[in-house]
Design a protein around this motif. Sequence first.
Motif, PDB file in Angstrom:
ATOM      1  N   ALA A   1       0.814  -1.211   0.000  1.00 12.03           N
ATOM      2  CA  ALA A   1       0.000   0.000   0.000  1.00 12.03           C
ATOM      3  C   ALA A   1       0.849   1.263   0.000  1.00 12.03           C
ATOM      4  N   ALA A   2       0.335   2.277  -0.690  1.00 11.99           N
ATOM      5  CA  ALA A   2       0.941   3.603  -0.683  1.00 11.99           C
ATOM      6  C   ALA A   2       0.182   4.488   0.297  1.00 11.99           C
ATOM      7  N   TYR A   3       0.914   5.147   1.163  1.00 12.48           N
ATOM      8  CA  TYR A   3       0.329   6.026   2.180  1.00 12.48           C
ATOM      9  C   TYR A   3       0.542   7.473   1.776  1.00 12.48           C
ATOM     10  N   ARG A   4      -0.519   8.268   1.893  1.00 15.68           N
ATOM     11  CA  ARG A   4      -0.528   9.605   1.314  1.00 15.68           C
ATOM     12  C   ARG A   4      -1.126  10.636   2.282  1.00 15.68           C
ATOM     13  N   LEU A   5      -0.721  11.873   2.114  1.00 15.68           N
ATOM     14  CA  LEU A   5      -1.417  12.983   2.760  1.00 15.68           C
ATOM     15  C   LEU A   5      -2.787  13.122   2.111  1.00 15.68           C
ATOM     16  N   MET A   6      -3.813  13.421   2.910  1.00 16.52           N
ATOM     17  CA  MET A   6      -5.100  13.746   2.313  1.00 16.52           C
ATOM     18  C   MET A   6      -5.609  15.070   2.878  1.00 16.52           C
ATOM     19  N   LEU A   7      -6.132  15.915   1.979  1.00 14.82           N
ATOM     20  CA  LEU A   7      -6.735  17.192   2.320  1.00 14.82           C
ATOM     21  C   LEU A   7      -8.196  17.159   1.903  1.00 14.82           C
ATOM     22  N   ASN A   8      -9.079  17.653   2.777  1.00 15.94           N
ATOM     23  CA  ASN A   8     -10.504  17.512   2.500  1.00 15.94           C
ATOM     24  C   ASN A   8     -10.967  18.401   1.349  1.00 15.94           C
ATOM     25  N   LYS A   9     -12.091  18.014   0.768  1.00 10.97           N
ATOM     26  CA  LYS A   9     -12.690  18.740  -0.345  1.00 10.97           C
ATOM     27  C   LYS A   9     -13.621  19.845   0.122  1.00 10.97           C
ATOM     28  N   VAL A  10     -13.722  20.029   1.442  1.00 11.21           N
ATOM     29  CA  VAL A  10     -14.528  21.125   1.977  1.00 11.21           C
ATOM     30  C   VAL A  10     -13.957  22.460   1.512  1.00 11.21           C
ATOM     31  N   ASN A  11     -12.637  22.541   1.480  1.00 13.00           N
ATOM     32  CA  ASN A  11     -11.955  23.753   1.030  1.00 13.00           C
ATOM     33  C   ASN A  11     -11.527  23.553  -0.427  1.00 13.00           C
ATOM     34  N   PRO A  12     -12.108  24.309  -1.368  1.00 12.76           N
ATOM     35  CA  PRO A  12     -11.769  24.105  -2.790  1.00 12.76           C
ATOM     36  C   PRO A  12     -10.310  24.422  -3.112  1.00 12.76           C
ATOM     37  N   ASP A  13      -9.635  25.226  -2.274  1.00 18.07           N
ATOM     38  CA  ASP A  13      -8.226  25.539  -2.514  1.00 18.07           C
ATOM     39  C   ASP A  13      -7.318  24.332  -2.284  1.00 18.07           C
ATOM     40  N   HIS A  14      -7.843  23.295  -1.616  1.00 19.52           N
ATOM     41  CA  HIS A  14      -7.008  22.128  -1.303  1.00 19.52           C
ATOM     42  C   HIS A  14      -6.591  21.353  -2.550  1.00 19.52           C
ATOM     43  N   PHE A  15      -7.376  21.434  -3.613  1.00 20.85           N
ATOM     44  CA  PHE A  15      -6.982  20.748  -4.856  1.00 20.85           C
ATOM     45  C   PHE A  15      -5.671  21.327  -5.376  1.00 20.85           C
ATOM     46  N   GLN A  16      -5.593  22.648  -5.429  1.00 24.26           N
ATOM     47  CA  GLN A  16      -4.383  23.304  -5.910  1.00 24.26           C
ATOM     48  C   GLN A  16      -3.226  23.078  -4.934  1.00 24.26           C
ATOM     49  N   LEU A  17      -3.546  23.047  -3.650  1.00 27.71           N
ATOM     50  CA  LEU A  17      -2.499  22.851  -2.646  1.00 27.71           C
ATOM     51  C   LEU A  17      -1.890  21.452  -2.743  1.00 27.71           C
ATOM     52  N   ILE A  18      -2.724  20.449  -3.000  1.00 26.06           N
ATOM     53  CA  ILE A  18      -2.198  19.087  -3.179  1.00 26.06           C
ATOM     54  C   ILE A  18      -1.274  19.021  -4.384  1.00 26.06           C
ATOM     55  N   GLU A  19      -1.626  19.695  -5.458  1.00 25.68           N
ATOM     56  CA  GLU A  19      -0.760  19.709  -6.638  1.00 25.68           C
ATOM     57  C   GLU A  19       0.597  20.332  -6.310  1.00 25.68           C
ATOM     58  N   ALA A  20       0.583  21.438  -5.554  1.00 27.91           N
ATOM     59  CA  ALA A  20       1.841  22.077  -5.152  1.00 27.91           C
ATOM     60  C   ALA A  20       2.617  21.178  -4.200  1.00 27.91           C
ATOM     61  N   PHE A  21       1.904  20.515  -3.299  1.00 25.40           N
ATOM     62  CA  PHE A  21       2.534  19.585  -2.366  1.00 25.40           C
ATOM     63  C   PHE A  21       3.258  18.481  -3.133  1.00 25.40           C
ATOM     64  N   ASN A  22       2.599  17.942  -4.139  1.00 27.44           N
ATOM     65  CA  ASN A  22       3.209  16.861  -4.933  1.00 27.44           C
ATOM     66  C   ASN A  22       4.485  17.323  -5.627  1.00 27.44           C
ATOM     67  N   ARG A  23       4.469  18.521  -6.164  1.00 30.82           N
ATOM     68  CA  ARG A  23       5.670  19.027  -6.828  1.00 30.82           C
ATOM     69  C   ARG A  23       6.832  19.146  -5.842  1.00 30.82           C
ATOM     70  N   GLU A  24       6.540  19.661  -4.656  1.00 31.79           N
ATOM     71  CA  GLU A  24       7.595  19.824  -3.649  1.00 31.79           C
ATOM     72  C   GLU A  24       8.042  18.471  -3.100  1.00 31.79           C
ATOM     73  N   LEU A  25       7.097  17.549  -2.906  1.00 30.10           N
ATOM     74  CA  LEU A  25       7.431  16.204  -2.435  1.00 30.10           C
ATOM     75  C   LEU A  25       8.367  15.511  -3.410  1.00 30.10           C
ATOM     76  N   ASN A  26       8.063  15.603  -4.683  1.00 28.80           N
ATOM     77  CA  ASN A  26       8.903  14.938  -5.686  1.00 28.80           C
ATOM     78  C   ASN A  26      10.297  15.557  -5.755  1.00 28.80           C
ATOM     79  N   LYS A  27      10.402  16.856  -5.511  1.00 29.16           N
ATOM     80  CA  LYS A  27      11.717  17.501  -5.432  1.00 29.16           C
ATOM     81  C   LYS A  27      12.521  16.922  -4.274  1.00 29.16           C
ATOM     82  N   LEU A  28      11.863  16.744  -3.111  1.00 28.44           N
ATOM     83  CA  LEU A  28      12.563  16.197  -1.938  1.00 28.44           C
ATOM     84  C   LEU A  28      12.954  14.734  -2.151  1.00 28.44           C
ATOM     85  N   LYS A  29      12.122  13.995  -2.866  1.00 28.65           N
ATOM     86  CA  LYS A  29      12.465  12.603  -3.180  1.00 28.65           C
ATOM     87  C   LYS A  29      13.703  12.548  -4.069  1.00 28.65           C
ATOM     88  N   LYS A  30      13.698  13.359  -5.129  1.00 33.88           N
ATOM     89  CA  LYS A  30      14.818  13.346  -6.064  1.00 33.88           C
ATOM     90  C   LYS A  30      16.119  13.798  -5.414  1.00 33.88           C
TER      91      LYS A  30
END
Length: 246
Positions: free
Chosen positions: A195-224
């Motif tokens: 299993a892959a374990y992930r951060l989850m942000l609720n859909k109550v706040n519509p800004d969370h979609f964009q924030l998850i995308e930014a989170f992924n970009r920064e996460l992948n930078k830290l992985k690399k």
Amino acid sequence: MLQLSICFASQVIRLTNGEWEPFLSEKLPKFGPSSQVVTEVFAGLGITVSYDFFPWPRAYENARIGRWDGSAIWIKNNERAKFFYFSDPILVLPKYLYHLSTKEYEWTTVHDLKGLVIGVTYSYTYGMELDKALETGLVKASWATSDLIGLKKLLSGRVDLVPLEPQVLQSLLNNNFSKAEKEKISFHEKPVTIAAYRLMLNKVNPDHFQLIEAFNRELNKLKKSGRVEKIYKAILGEMYTSSFVD
């Protein structure tokens, strides 16, 4: 990115968390390596993380209804995806079926487990096949509020099997049981899920979609950069395996 910076600059994001040593814990330095990864990813976005610890069912519900922004860290499934946006994997782990060493279990599919009692924890998911088998009653579920209680049930003979990650099992055994009790535990070499374990942000706040995308970009930078691997290695030592970071 400019819009994201305006929305989230200098913001504190509030996440629920729970006890899942050695990866997450209120008692561990920086709340465990997986919490530290999340914290450092957000720091790269100029966002501070505030964690509050709860039993896992409450951690999930508080995040789902929007009292908190989200929760770390969870397996994505269809039900959770109705309410949350999920990050890329922060951690990847296999789960194995553990049993008493005095008993042997052979299985290829979940149908081979028919009639057995499995110790499971509320709010957890165990992969599509085992979740369905538990839901339909193909295998019997003995629910508990923590993995520790499930493991105690196994040692007392109240359940036949307990699905756990090797590092979680080792941490539970080291912190709660004697050497003699540890020697009573064995496992089947076939993983029940990986299993892959992930951060989850609720859909109550519509800004969370964009924030998850930014989170992924920064996460992948830290992985690399090797930083994510370094965090896990520093805290887990011999329990670390390279498969943690996909």
